[in-house]
Design an enzyme around this catalytic site. Structure first.
Site, PDB file in Angstrom:
ATOM      1  N   CYS A 272      48.116  30.287  25.710  1.00 25.11           N
ATOM      2  CA  CYS A 272      46.778  29.702  25.746  1.00 25.11           C
ATOM      3  C   CYS A 272      46.597  28.682  26.865  1.00 25.11           C
ATOM      4  CB  CYS A 272      46.411  29.083  24.398  1.00 25.11           C
ATOM      5  SG  CYS A 272      47.473  27.712  23.943  1.00 25.11           S
TER       6      CYS A 272
ATOM      7  N   GLU B  65      54.978  23.914  23.925  1.00 25.69           N
ATOM      8  CA  GLU B  65      54.613  23.261  25.192  1.00 25.69           C
ATOM      9  C   GLU B  65      55.597  22.178  25.598  1.00 25.69           C
ATOM     10  OE1 GLU B  65      50.713  21.476  24.925  1.00 25.69           O
ATOM     11  OE2 GLU B  65      51.060  20.738  22.907  1.00 25.69           O
TER      12      GLU B  65
ATOM     13  N   HIS C   6      33.904  16.386  34.214  1.00 25.46           N
ATOM     14  CA  HIS C   6      32.737  16.981  33.552  1.00 25.46           C
ATOM     15  C   HIS C   6      32.089  18.043  34.430  1.00 25.46           C
ATOM     16  CE1 HIS C   6      33.063  14.067  30.433  1.00 25.46           C
ATOM     17  NE2 HIS C   6      32.928  13.064  31.274  1.00 25.46           N
TER      18      HIS C   6
ATOM     19  N   ASP D 136      51.161  22.108  29.745  1.00 25.71           N
ATOM     20  CA  ASP D 136      52.138  21.055  29.449  1.00 25.71           C
ATOM     21  C   ASP D 136      53.569  21.545  29.607  1.00 25.71           C
ATOM     22  OD1 ASP D 136      50.852  18.586  28.946  1.00 25.71           O
ATOM     23  OD2 ASP D 136      49.989  19.432  27.125  1.00 25.71           O
TER      24      ASP D 136
HETATM   25  C1  PEP Z   1      48.508  23.428  27.482  1.00 27.50           C
HETATM   26  O1  PEP Z   1      49.160  22.393  27.465  1.00 27.50           O
HETATM   27  O2  PEP Z   1      48.817  24.444  28.146  1.00 27.50           O
HETATM   28  C2  PEP Z   1      47.253  23.531  26.706  1.00 27.50           C
HETATM   29  C3  PEP Z   1      46.639  24.692  26.559  1.00 27.50           C
HETATM   30  O3  PEP Z   1      46.752  22.420  26.141  1.00 27.50           O
HETATM   31  P1  PEP Z   1      46.046  21.207  26.908  1.00 27.50           P
HETATM   32  O4  PEP Z   1      45.714  21.712  28.287  1.00 27.50           O
HETATM   33  O5  PEP Z   1      44.864  20.862  26.094  1.00 27.50           O
HETATM   34  O6  PEP Z   1      47.101  20.155  26.912  1.00 27.50           O
HETATM   35 MG    MG Z   2      48.930  20.823  26.015  1.00 24.56          MG
END
Ligand code: PEP
Ligand code: MG
Length: 537
Positions: A497, A426, A184, A450
């Site tokens: 992303c 991912e 957090h 991921d």
């Molecule tokens: C990722 O896996 O790169 C992603 C953007 O999603 P999260 O970090 O929420 O798994």
């Molecule tokens: Mg992810």
């Protein structure tokens, strides 16, 4: 001068007075009869609930529902039977009310911390926090007082309810001994754009005694009473960072176009509908990733279709014509919720998570979420993205459900709009199969966090594996190039992303590969736009 280091979670330099946040350790000395102590505890619980309720309202107004939900979790703890019975048993055995409140909380916190589940481990801080609050009330209030003026906050760890109470405009930096980059405190630091370190080797007693504390969020170093040379170096860095930030304002409102005329869409990653306002403030050209699971965390029942609809509608309206990519629920792995009744797993990262849960629980989980998204579709420019796809059939089955839901809503007289459906790439399988998936998807967005974890077989949560978790690894670069090319060959757009989306070392590489969208923390948009505009690609 003393110096040390920690894991930086946001860049920048801060120099100032240190304030050490130490949880009160006082216990009441006079112990009454068990009935008297129980009455003290019961009264303190009532007061704690009232305090938390005030905090909840304040958090909702200042920080949004997502942060406020964390306070709600703590309120629930005060009705938890295991906790209440534990306290009553300790009081009957002769403990004082405050000892029983804090002791039982500590025992439960340690039990949660030992669980093999990052989400439950994180809850141990909430349990410790709320039980300490009750103990403090019994002893006559917390001993923590903030001085006037700005300060750097040093703590062992900071519970959400503690950070919520802090005067946000006066904090120059956080330095904590514990925490992780997804804690957090780290999330708040990024929201506030202040340099911060977690997992630092700082001693609280030293920090309390020092005159000046400085933190360098670029290198992860902290300095106590820096010598003249170090102080000058830090002040120079700080001035440069401020000048850099100011110069970035020249890019506000501009398009992100390279020198050769390629346009890149620079979007923001958000967790809550309120974060969409930060995206607008950061001059994001859309939302590249709405982590919709935050609408499901920190509560004890599934959100209703109406609640989800309101949340998506708010984001759609805030962003207007700009694209908003809503990732469908990505619960599981590190983000667990009790109320879904999911079984404990040996390997949660490889278990029932993301789209797998949705395809297994269509009626109570997937359908309401998709219905809410389609209902909100007429309020803006929504896109749907599925996480953790590994096979083409998963995408086909999910798309079929989307089509069914759209027809169902139309037949109920509820208007909907066409919503482009994309894949979050991912898993290594999705990356390798990008050519096949591109024939079924309207777009790709690569989740490099991921993708790195699964391709390199390195747990992204494990701090000990730091240097093995390398998103720049040639294997990742090869997969990214293949994903971008597969998208181009099939006439769809591809973006990034994951955290890599804002990596300045790779912006040009991504443009060269053929990515046309990058999504990142709202505060990173302008600096990335500068890089895009300067690119010769
Ligand atoms: C990722 O896996 O790169 C992603 C953007 O999603 P999260 O970090 O929420 O798994
Ligand atoms: Mg992810």
């Amino acid at each position: 001068m003393k110096q040390g280091s920690g894991l930086p979670v946001f860049s920048g330099v801060a120099i100032g007075k240190a304030v050490v946040y130490q949880k009160t350790q006082r216990r009441d000395a006079a112990v009454g009869t068990p009935a008297e102590e129980q009455a003290k505890f019961d009264a303190a619980c009532v007061e704690a609930k009232a305090q938390l309720n005030t905090l909840f309202e304040k958090a909702k107004a200042d920080l949004g529902e997502e942060h406020a939900a964390i306070v709600e979790v703590q309120m629930l703890m005060l009705d938890d039977l295991d906790y209440l019975e534990g306290v009553a048993a300790e009081i009957s055995a002769g403990s004082s009310a405050s000892e029983a409140a804090a002791g039982t909380g500590e025992m439960m916190a340690q039990m949660f911390a030992s669980l093999d589940d990052a989400y439950m481990q994180a809850r141990s801080a909430d349990i410790r926090d709320v039980s300490q609050r009750v103990a403090d009330i019994i002893c006559g209030g917390s001993g923590f007082h903030l001085p006037d003026g700005n300060f750097l906050l040093v703590a062992e760890d900071l519970a959400p309810s503690e950070t919520i109470q802090l005067p946000r405009d006066r904090i120059l930096a956080f330095i904590t001994q514990q925490g992780s980059s997804s804690s957090h405190t780290a999330i708040l630091a990024r929201t506030l754009n202040i340099p911060s370190l977690v997992q630092s080797d700082i001693f609280l007693s030293d920090a309390a005694d020092c005159e000046i504390l400085a933190v360098d969020g670029f290198t992860g170093q902290w300095y106590m009473d820096p010598d003249a040379e170090t102080l000058a170096m830090l002040q120079k860095k700080q001035a440069e960072a401020a000048a850099d930030r100011a110069s970035l304002e020249a890019y506000r409102g501009k398009k992100s176009i390279t020198k050769t005329g390629k346009q890149i869409l620079l979007c923001a990653n958000i967790g809550s509908p309120e974060d969409a306002e930060s995206a607008v403030a950061g001059d994001a050209e859309g939302i590249g990733l709405m982590r919709s699971e935050f609408l499901y965390l920190g509560r004890d029942t599934l959100p209703t279709e109406d609640e989800l609809f309101e949340a998506y509608k708010k984001v759609a309206q805030t962003m207007g014509d700009r694209p908003v990519v809503i990732r469908t629920l990505d619960i599981g792995a590190d983000k667990q919720v009790d109320y879904m009744g999911l079984e404990q797993e040996e390997n949660p990262a490889l278990g029932l998570r993301g789209l797998r849960i949705c395809l297994t629980r269509k009626d109570d989980i997937f359908r309401p979420q998709l219905r809410a998204i389609y209902r909100a579709s007429t309020y803006g420019n929504l896109h749907i993205m599925f996480p953790m796809v590994a096979s083409v059939w998963e995408l086909q089955e999910s798309k079929a459900l989307c089509a069914e839901i759209r027809t169902e809503l139309e037949s109920e007289g509820i208007p909907t709009k066409e919503v482009p459906i994309g894949v979050m790439v991912e898993t290594p399988a999705a990356a390798v199969m990008a050519g096949e998936l591109a024939k079924e998807a309207a777009f790709f967005s690569v989740g490099t966090n991921d993708l790195t974890q699964y391709t390199l077989a390195v747990d992204r949560q494990n701090a000990k594996l730091g240097r093995f978790y390398d998103p720049h690894h040639p294997a990742i670069m090869a997969l990214l190039a293949h994903i971008a090319k597969s998208a181009q060959d099939n006439g769809i757009w591809a973006g990034i992303c994951g955290e890599l989306g804002a990596d300045p070392e790779l912006t040009e590489t991504f443009i060269k590969m053929g990515f046309t969208e990058l999504s990142m923390a709202p505060g990173r948009v302008l600096e990335t736009r500068k890089l895009v505009c300067e690119s010769e690609e």
